[in-house]
Design an enzyme around this catalytic site. Structure first.
Site, PDB file in Angstrom:
ATOM      1  N   LYS A  51       0.973  -1.084  -0.095  1.00  0.00           N
ATOM      2  CA  LYS A  51       0.005   0.099   0.231  1.00  0.00           C
ATOM      3  C   LYS A  51       0.845   1.360   0.126  1.00  0.00           C
ATOM      4  CE  LYS A  51      -4.143   2.053   2.495  1.00  0.00           C
ATOM      5  NZ  LYS A  51      -4.911   1.800   3.740  1.00  0.00           N
TER       6      LYS A  51
ATOM      7  N   SER B  28      -9.910   1.857   2.535  1.00  0.00           N
ATOM      8  CA  SER B  28      -8.766   2.601   1.726  1.00  0.00           C
ATOM      9  C   SER B  28      -8.112   1.755   0.916  1.00  0.00           C
ATOM     10  CB  SER B  28      -8.178   3.709   2.628  1.00  0.00           C
ATOM     11  OG  SER B  28      -7.344   3.020   3.591  1.00  0.00           O
TER      12      SER B  28
ATOM     13  N   SER C 133      -9.730  -0.434   6.926  1.00  0.00           N
ATOM     14  CA  SER C 133      -9.393  -0.419   5.419  1.00  0.00           C
ATOM     15  C   SER C 133      -8.709  -1.627   4.771  1.00  0.00           C
ATOM     16  CB  SER C 133      -8.220   0.760   5.393  1.00  0.00           C
ATOM     17  OG  SER C 133      -9.087   1.859   5.280  1.00  0.00           O
TER      18      SER C 133
HETATM   19  N1  GLN Z   1     -13.070   3.964   6.079  1.00  0.00           N
HETATM   20  C1  GLN Z   1     -12.471   4.582   7.196  1.00  0.00           C
HETATM   21  C2  GLN Z   1     -12.114   5.803   7.175  1.00  0.00           C
HETATM   22  O1  GLN Z   1     -12.513   6.577   5.908  1.00  0.00           O
HETATM   23  C3  GLN Z   1     -11.351   3.554   7.876  1.00  0.00           C
HETATM   24  C4  GLN Z   1     -10.161   3.959   6.808  1.00  0.00           C
HETATM   25  C5  GLN Z   1      -8.867   3.199   7.370  1.00  0.00           C
HETATM   26  O2  GLN Z   1      -8.900   2.282   7.983  1.00  0.00           O
HETATM   27  N2  GLN Z   1      -7.870   3.700   6.871  1.00  0.00           N
HETATM   28  O3  GLN Z   1     -11.691   6.739   7.998  1.00  0.00           O
END
Ligand code: GLN
Length: 476
Positions: A75, A150, A174
């Site tokens: 990532k 994400s 994410s």
């Molecule tokens: N979808 C969540 C957010 O937007 C989690 C994001 C993540 O785990 N990096 O914060």
């Protein structure tokens, strides 16, 4: 489908060379990457060089490590030495970290070959990978749908056969949510089990790095490789990490499994149906499955969307046009700082910084940030009582299968994607998403297995059993 374990043994036992294996994956990338857009960068040259070195090491009779020659996608919020790390943000354009994240270094020492950096929602804020400055990633199982986020690029890379394994980061879901939406395995380890050194910080008290894989055993192998104490991360747990691979086929006989009732509310019918099928499969394997109530999860999303932006507003203060990446013009320093941030950050990141700054501001701190921290304590207590009577908990990973692009345009609808995943981040417990069956449009459903802190051994054991009982999914 090639497992990472299979590939590593093929390479070690000279049935294939590391270069051949890498070339096969690069071919898959050549065929489909234009459609999927999983990568911000495919690092062909360095990967080929690294693979050739693995082949040399093996040819000279030396050990090349448990992941010898296995390509891995990283990532793009994990630092890679002398290789652009963008967080899918304009603000980091041109920045090359001078060091590897600890997880990247551990993978390299285990023989893995870094194939490239994967797309994400900018600074890992999002649930669909639509908020990337480099365009969205598409779900390899249906290009009209999101891969989740994400870490959408990492999930899509594994699902599309661009890499057998990938790393992501999970702050509120994410890793698990995109894993569920793309039909692969994704793990959020216990907070502190995996080093955060070299992970670009979003919300430091939640962030954890973890693996994506095609199966539970590969995920276990990767987690075993990256887990363990790191003096460079002050929140890293100093005790030896739990062992994972040796209990994968121990079954579930006699285990007490709790289906979290609050996490079935508001979940689509097709997903609930697969959860019930999973529960039946566990029962058939000898587990005792019943419902359990964890009332505090009702406040989880609200608490998360106060604390995470609060921490982000502080963590992202460092991008000021001085130390990293891009710099906009300004007649004096403050003007340059402001212009850089306005041009460099996307809308979602700016919204989060504003929300976070507000939640921390004098006069509102107690009402918002302070109260959200109390919800964490409450959530911990509720989970502790659930674990007094259960070994493992079960829930959907995501309330729906992968949705279509643009379908969730208002932030609240998007934030609701995270209902089932944020509780584990609030309390630092581990959780894994395992594919089980399909729902609307034939899209994969993910089942979430939750365990108490450092309960990864049993969590993987249950996940592996669920995987063995799951209806077979077609390859992409
Ligand atoms: N979808 C969540 C957010 O937007 C989690 C994001 C993540 O785990 N990096 O914060």
């Amino acid at each position: 489908m090639n497992s990472a374990r299979g590939l590593a043994s093929d390479i070690r036992e000279s049935r294939k060379t590391a270069v051949q294996v890498l070339e096969d994956f690069l071919k898959n990338i050549d065929v489909r990457e234009d459609d999927v857009n999983a990568f911000n960068l495919v690092d062909r040259e360095n990967a080929l060089e690294a693979a050739a070195k693995i082949d040399e090491t093996l040819a000279s009779g030396r050990d090349a490590g448990p992941l010898a020659g296995v390509p891995v996608a990283i990532k793009d919020n994990l630092c890679t030495r002398n290789l652009a790390t963008t967080c899918s943000s304009r603000i980091l354009e041109g920045w090359e970290p001078p060091y590897d994240a600890t997880v990247v270094e551990r993978l390299r020492s285990a023989g893995a070959v870094i194939i490239g950096k994967t797309n994400l929602d900018e600074f890992a804020m999002g649930s669909s990978t639509e908020h990337s400055a480099y365009g969205p990633t598409r779900n390899p199982r249906d290009l009209t749908r999101v891969p989740g986020g994400s870490s959408g690029g990492s999930a899509a890379a594994v699902a599309a056969g661009f890499a057998p394994i990938a790393l992501g980061s999970d702050t509120g879901g994410s890793i698990r949510q995109p894993a569920a939406l793309c039909g692969v395995v994704g793990v959020k380890p216990t907070y502190g089990l995996v080093s955060r050194y070299g992970l670009v910080a979003f919300a430091s008290s939640f962030d954890q790095v973890g693996p994506f894989a095609n199966d539970v055993a590969d995920a276990a192998l990767v987690l075993e490789t990256i887990a363990g104490h790191d003096p460079l991360d002050s929140t890293s747990i100093p005790s030896p990490p739990p062992s994972l691979s040796d209990r994968l086929s121990s079954g579930v006989d006699g285990l007490r499994v709790g289906l979290v009732s609050e996490l079935l509310e508001g979940v689509d019918e097709d997903v609930v149906e697969q959860l019930h099928q999973t529960a039946d499969a566990l029962r058939a394997g000898g587990a005792i499955v019943d419902s359990v109530s964890i009332p505090a999860v009702e406040y989880g999303l609200t608490a998360y969307y106060l604390i995470a932006p609060a921490e982000a507003s502080s963590n992202l203060a460092r991008y000021d046009g001085v130390r990293y990446g891009m710099r906009a013009e300004g007649s004096e320093v403050a003007e340059m700082n402001a212009a850089t941030r306005r041009q460099g950050f996307g809308d979602e990141v700016i919204a989060r910084i504003m929300m976070g700054t507000f939640a921390l501001s004098a006069g509102y701190y107690d009402a918002f940030y302070g109260k959200a921290q109390k919800v964490r304590t409450l959530t911990r207590r509720d989970f502790d009582s659930a674990y007094a009577k259960h070994d493992i908990l079960l829930s959907p990973t995501s309330p729906s299968v992968a949705f279509r692009f643009g379908e969730r345009s208002d932030p609240m609808t998007m934030y609701r994607c995270d209902t089932c995943t944020v509780p584990s981040n609030l309390i630092g417990d581990p959780a894994i998403s395992v594919p089980y069956g399909t729902g609307e449009g034939g899209m994969p459903v993910g089942v979430q297995v939750l365990a108490p802190q450092l309960g990864e051994s049993q969590m993987f054991q249950v996940a592996s059993f669920i995987e063995s009982q799951a209806p077979k999914q077609d390859a992409v």
